[in-house]
Design a protein around this motif. Structure first.
Motif, PDB file in Angstrom:
ATOM      1  N   ARG A  39       0.907  -1.174   0.050  1.00 20.51           N
ATOM      2  CA  ARG A  39      -0.105   0.040   0.135  1.00 20.51           C
ATOM      3  C   ARG A  39       0.860   1.165  -0.264  1.00 20.51           C
ATOM      4  NH1 ARG A  39      -1.649  -2.989   4.323  1.00 20.51           N
ATOM      5  NH2 ARG A  39      -0.981  -1.340   5.762  1.00 20.51           N
ATOM      6  N   PRO A  40       0.357   2.306  -0.342  1.00 19.74           N
ATOM      7  CA  PRO A  40       1.147   3.684  -0.446  1.00 19.74           C
ATOM      8  C   PRO A  40       1.503   3.917   1.059  1.00 19.74           C
ATOM      9  CG  PRO A  40      -0.712   3.805  -1.628  1.00 19.74           C
ATOM     10  CD  PRO A  40      -1.138   2.453  -0.914  1.00 19.74           C
ATOM     11  N   GLY A  41       2.916   4.324   1.060  1.00 23.41           N
ATOM     12  CA  GLY A  41       3.540   4.893   2.250  1.00 23.41           C
ATOM     13  C   GLY A  41       4.095   3.763   2.899  1.00 23.41           C
ATOM     14  N   GLN A  42       4.070   2.396   2.456  1.00 20.30           N
ATOM     15  CA  GLN A  42       4.724   1.384   3.336  1.00 20.30           C
ATOM     16  C   GLN A  42       6.121   1.340   2.832  1.00 20.30           C
ATOM     17  OE1 GLN A  42       2.368  -2.085   2.302  1.00 20.30           O
ATOM     18  NE2 GLN A  42       1.620  -2.120   4.428  1.00 20.30           N
ATOM     19  N   HIS A  43       6.974   0.694   3.528  1.00 25.87           N
ATOM     20  CA  HIS A  43       8.349   0.398   3.476  1.00 25.87           C
ATOM     21  C   HIS A  43       8.602  -1.170   2.869  1.00 25.87           C
ATOM     22  CE1 HIS A  43      10.162   4.106   4.932  1.00 25.87           C
ATOM     23  NE2 HIS A  43       9.100   4.142   5.672  1.00 25.87           N
ATOM     24  N   VAL A  44       9.029  -1.037   1.507  1.00 27.80           N
ATOM     25  CA  VAL A  44       9.116  -2.283   1.020  1.00 27.80           C
ATOM     26  C   VAL A  44      10.787  -2.906   0.583  1.00 27.80           C
ATOM     27  CG1 VAL A  44       9.028  -3.735  -1.159  1.00 27.80           C
ATOM     28  CG2 VAL A  44       7.030  -2.253  -0.089  1.00 27.80           C
ATOM     29  N   LEU A  45      11.229  -3.875   1.242  1.00 24.99           N
ATOM     30  CA  LEU A  45      12.560  -4.198   0.617  1.00 24.99           C
ATOM     31  C   LEU A  45      12.761  -5.358  -0.335  1.00 24.99           C
ATOM     32  CD1 LEU A  45      15.954  -4.576   2.725  1.00 24.99           C
ATOM     33  CD2 LEU A  45      15.208  -6.663   1.621  1.00 24.99           C
ATOM     34  N   VAL A  46      13.476  -5.157  -1.318  1.00 24.71           N
ATOM     35  CA  VAL A  46      13.665  -6.461  -2.351  1.00 24.71           C
ATOM     36  C   VAL A  46      14.908  -6.756  -2.164  1.00 24.71           C
ATOM     37  CG1 VAL A  46      13.426  -7.025  -4.771  1.00 24.71           C
ATOM     38  CG2 VAL A  46      11.929  -5.076  -3.837  1.00 24.71           C
ATOM     39  N   ASN A  47      14.990  -8.119  -1.905  1.00 26.92           N
ATOM     40  CA  ASN A  47      16.296  -8.849  -1.624  1.00 26.92           C
ATOM     41  C   ASN A  47      16.606  -9.548  -3.157  1.00 26.92           C
ATOM     42  OD1 ASN A  47      18.736  -9.935  -0.615  1.00 26.92           O
ATOM     43  ND2 ASN A  47      17.897 -11.701   0.427  1.00 26.92           N
ATOM     44  N   GLY A  48      17.638  -9.020  -3.922  1.00 29.86           N
ATOM     45  CA  GLY A  48      17.798  -9.447  -5.027  1.00 29.86           C
ATOM     46  C   GLY A  48      17.193  -8.722  -6.039  1.00 29.86           C
ATOM     47  N   ARG A  55      13.178  -1.802   9.947  1.00 27.34           N
ATOM     48  CA  ARG A  55      12.077  -2.734   9.871  1.00 27.34           C
ATOM     49  C   ARG A  55      11.180  -2.420   8.539  1.00 27.34           C
ATOM     50  NH1 ARG A  55      15.012  -4.484  12.772  1.00 27.34           N
ATOM     51  NH2 ARG A  55      14.734  -5.082  14.880  1.00 27.34           N
ATOM     52  N   TYR A  56      10.602  -3.377   8.074  1.00 33.52           N
ATOM     53  CA  TYR A  56       9.953  -3.389   6.597  1.00 33.52           C
ATOM     54  C   TYR A  56       8.346  -3.840   6.764  1.00 33.52           C
ATOM     55  CZ  TYR A  56      14.582  -2.351   5.171  1.00 33.52           C
ATOM     56  OH  TYR A  56      15.847  -1.771   5.033  1.00 33.52           O
ATOM     57  N   ASP A  57       7.635  -3.161   6.083  1.00 30.72           N
ATOM     58  CA  ASP A  57       6.119  -3.611   6.013  1.00 30.72           C
ATOM     59  C   ASP A  57       6.162  -4.827   5.236  1.00 30.72           C
ATOM     60  OD1 ASP A  57       5.011  -1.513   7.427  1.00 30.72           O
ATOM     61  OD2 ASP A  57       5.871  -0.328   5.746  1.00 30.72           O
ATOM     62  N   VAL A  58       6.852  -4.924   4.007  1.00 32.33           N
ATOM     63  CA  VAL A  58       6.825  -6.009   2.823  1.00 32.33           C
ATOM     64  C   VAL A  58       8.296  -6.403   2.706  1.00 32.33           C
ATOM     65  CG1 VAL A  58       6.333  -6.936   0.911  1.00 32.33           C
ATOM     66  CG2 VAL A  58       4.821  -5.271   2.041  1.00 32.33           C
ATOM     67  N   LEU A  59       8.807  -7.582   3.054  1.00 31.41           N
ATOM     68  CA  LEU A  59      10.033  -8.080   2.627  1.00 31.41           C
ATOM     69  C   LEU A  59      10.068  -9.067   1.550  1.00 31.41           C
ATOM     70  CD1 LEU A  59      13.193  -8.581   5.051  1.00 31.41           C
ATOM     71  CD2 LEU A  59      12.901  -9.839   2.817  1.00 31.41           C
ATOM     72  N   LEU A  60      10.533  -8.810   0.361  1.00 35.79           N
ATOM     73  CA  LEU A  60      10.448  -9.766  -0.867  1.00 35.79           C
ATOM     74  C   LEU A  60      11.732 -10.341  -0.802  1.00 35.79           C
ATOM     75  CD1 LEU A  60       9.053 -11.068  -3.187  1.00 35.79           C
ATOM     76  CD2 LEU A  60       9.316  -9.114  -4.505  1.00 35.79           C
ATOM     77  N   ASP A  61      11.812 -11.568  -0.577  1.00 37.48           N
ATOM     78  CA  ASP A  61      13.062 -12.430  -0.618  1.00 37.48           C
ATOM     79  C   ASP A  61      13.225 -13.355  -1.978  1.00 37.48           C
ATOM     80  OD1 ASP A  61      15.599 -13.577  -0.253  1.00 37.48           O
ATOM     81  OD2 ASP A  61      14.958 -14.831   1.569  1.00 37.48           O
ATOM     82  N   LEU A  62      14.052 -12.759  -2.786  1.00 40.28           N
ATOM     83  CA  LEU A  62      14.087 -13.656  -4.188  1.00 40.28           C
ATOM     84  C   LEU A  62      15.236 -14.221  -4.222  1.00 40.28           C
ATOM     85  CD1 LEU A  62      12.969 -10.514  -6.361  1.00 40.28           C
ATOM     86  CD2 LEU A  62      11.539 -12.418  -5.953  1.00 40.28           C
TER      87      LEU A  62
END
Length: 352
Positions: free
Chosen positions: A170-179, A233-240
């Motif tokens: 969602r807008p305003g969240q913090h997202v981390l993309v590993n990879g 700390r992240y709202d969504v952490l996408l681990d690829l």
């Protein structure tokens, strides 16, 4: 937006009169098992179109099937894997090209239409022609080359499902993309920005500039910093990638965050592993019983709806494919080897 990095090589010769050229594999092994051969040209059945392939992307899926890796997949995924060799002899799932002919009852496409899509378990994109079910393609995004369009389907669909559906960004969240510099990661960084998130991309030193150009607000060089110990700390952490334990990744999650597992496949170019990246999916599913913040994403089927959504973002200039290198069809084995062994960034595409 991301730059399109491309090296061009010599194109293959003209197609045969009564057939077509294709990359054929009859047994599991390294890229040396891939051969350019003349085979029969397919004909579209009801609900299918025949596409003159102009470009086909290489995915990690291709070398997994090429090697029969992991061994467990030969039992768990019979639609893709045989015991001694792939179920289908022609490799490749992602494609972009021009409709050559349509099967009985097909009215949504006509010869000459430019399309793109993902054959998935049907395979067959590393060829001059491919028979494609209607549920596996959509109209090619305007303004993209065939090479750029071919880079989108599997990686873009996976990134879309991981962030929109599994991560519920969602807008305003913090997202981390590993990879963040890989095929899926380059789309995930851009889509997360489209969804209004603040994005952190994790990659190696040599890819940091690319990830920043993709739109990442912050770039973490994993050779210098462990994002799971940074205190953020992240709202969504996408681990690829799967290079950090589930426990470590959970340490980097917000209290109500989501850890989306959508990768973990690596290759050393040697013998097939027994379980490989499937172990991460198995462990993630087991861990989800205790922690609902963990969301495994093991398989995202292609769909015209997802391809249409990606086309809208592409035509609006909100995302763009990043292509590392292009190879001609007769150097497909080199293209697969480059992705598997040399750790290519972004996408590798075969052009015809």
């Amino acid at each position: 937006m991301a730059p399109v990095l491309r090296r061009r090589f010599r194109r293959p010769g003209p197609p045969t009169i009564d057939g077509m050229k294709a990359i054929v594999q009859e047994r599991y092994g390294s890229s040396e098992t891939l051969r350019l051969r003349d085979i029969d040209r397919p004909s579209p059945a009801a609900g299918e179109v025949l596409v003159r392939v102009r470009a086909a992307a290489v995915n990690a899926r291709d070398w997994h099937i090429m090697r029969g890796d992991p061994m467990l997949a030969r039992l768990a995924m019979p639609s893709d894997f045989g015991w001694t060799g792939p179920k289908r002899t022609v490799r490749g799932s992602d494609f972009a090209g021009v409709v050559e002919a349509v099967g009985p009852g097909v009215t949504t496409y006509a010869p000459g239409d430019e399309v793109y899509g993902d054959l998935r378990e049907d395979d067959g994109a590393f060829a001059e022609y491919a028979r494609v079910p209607l549920g596996n393609l959509a109209r090619k995004p305007a303004g993209l080359t065939f090479a750029q369009a071919a880079a989108v389907p599997l990686a873009g669909t996976t990134a879309l499902a991981a962030l929109r559906d599994a991560g519920k960004v969602r807008p305003g969240q913090h997202v981390l993309v590993n990879g963040a510099s890989g095929g899926v990661g380059t789309f995930a960084v851009q889509l997360a920005k489209v969804f209004g998130a603040t994005v952190t991309g994790v990659c190696s030193t040599r890819n940091a500039e690319l990830v920043a150009e993709l739109g990442a607000d912050h770039v973490v060089d994993y050779t210098r910093e462990d994002f799971t110990r940074s205190g953020h700390r992240y709202d969504v952490l996408l681990d690829l990638v799967g290079n950090r334990s589930l426990r470590a990744c959970r340490r980097a999650l917000a209290a109500d965050g989501r850890l989306v597992i959508a990768g973990g496949g690596v290759s050393g170019g040697g013998r097939p592993s027994l379980v490989g990246p499937m172990s991460l999916v198995i462990r993630a599913n087991a861990a989800r019983l205790r922690d609902k913040r963990i969301v495994p994403l093991s398989n995202v089927p292609p769909s015209p709806q997802s391809l249409a959504t990606l086309r809208e973002h592409l035509e609006a200039g909100e995302i763009t494919p990043a292509v590392d290198r292009t190879f001609p069809l007769d150097r497909a084995a080199e293209a697969v080897r480059y992705l598997e062994i040399d750790h290519a960034r972004a996408k590798v595409v075969i052009t015809l």
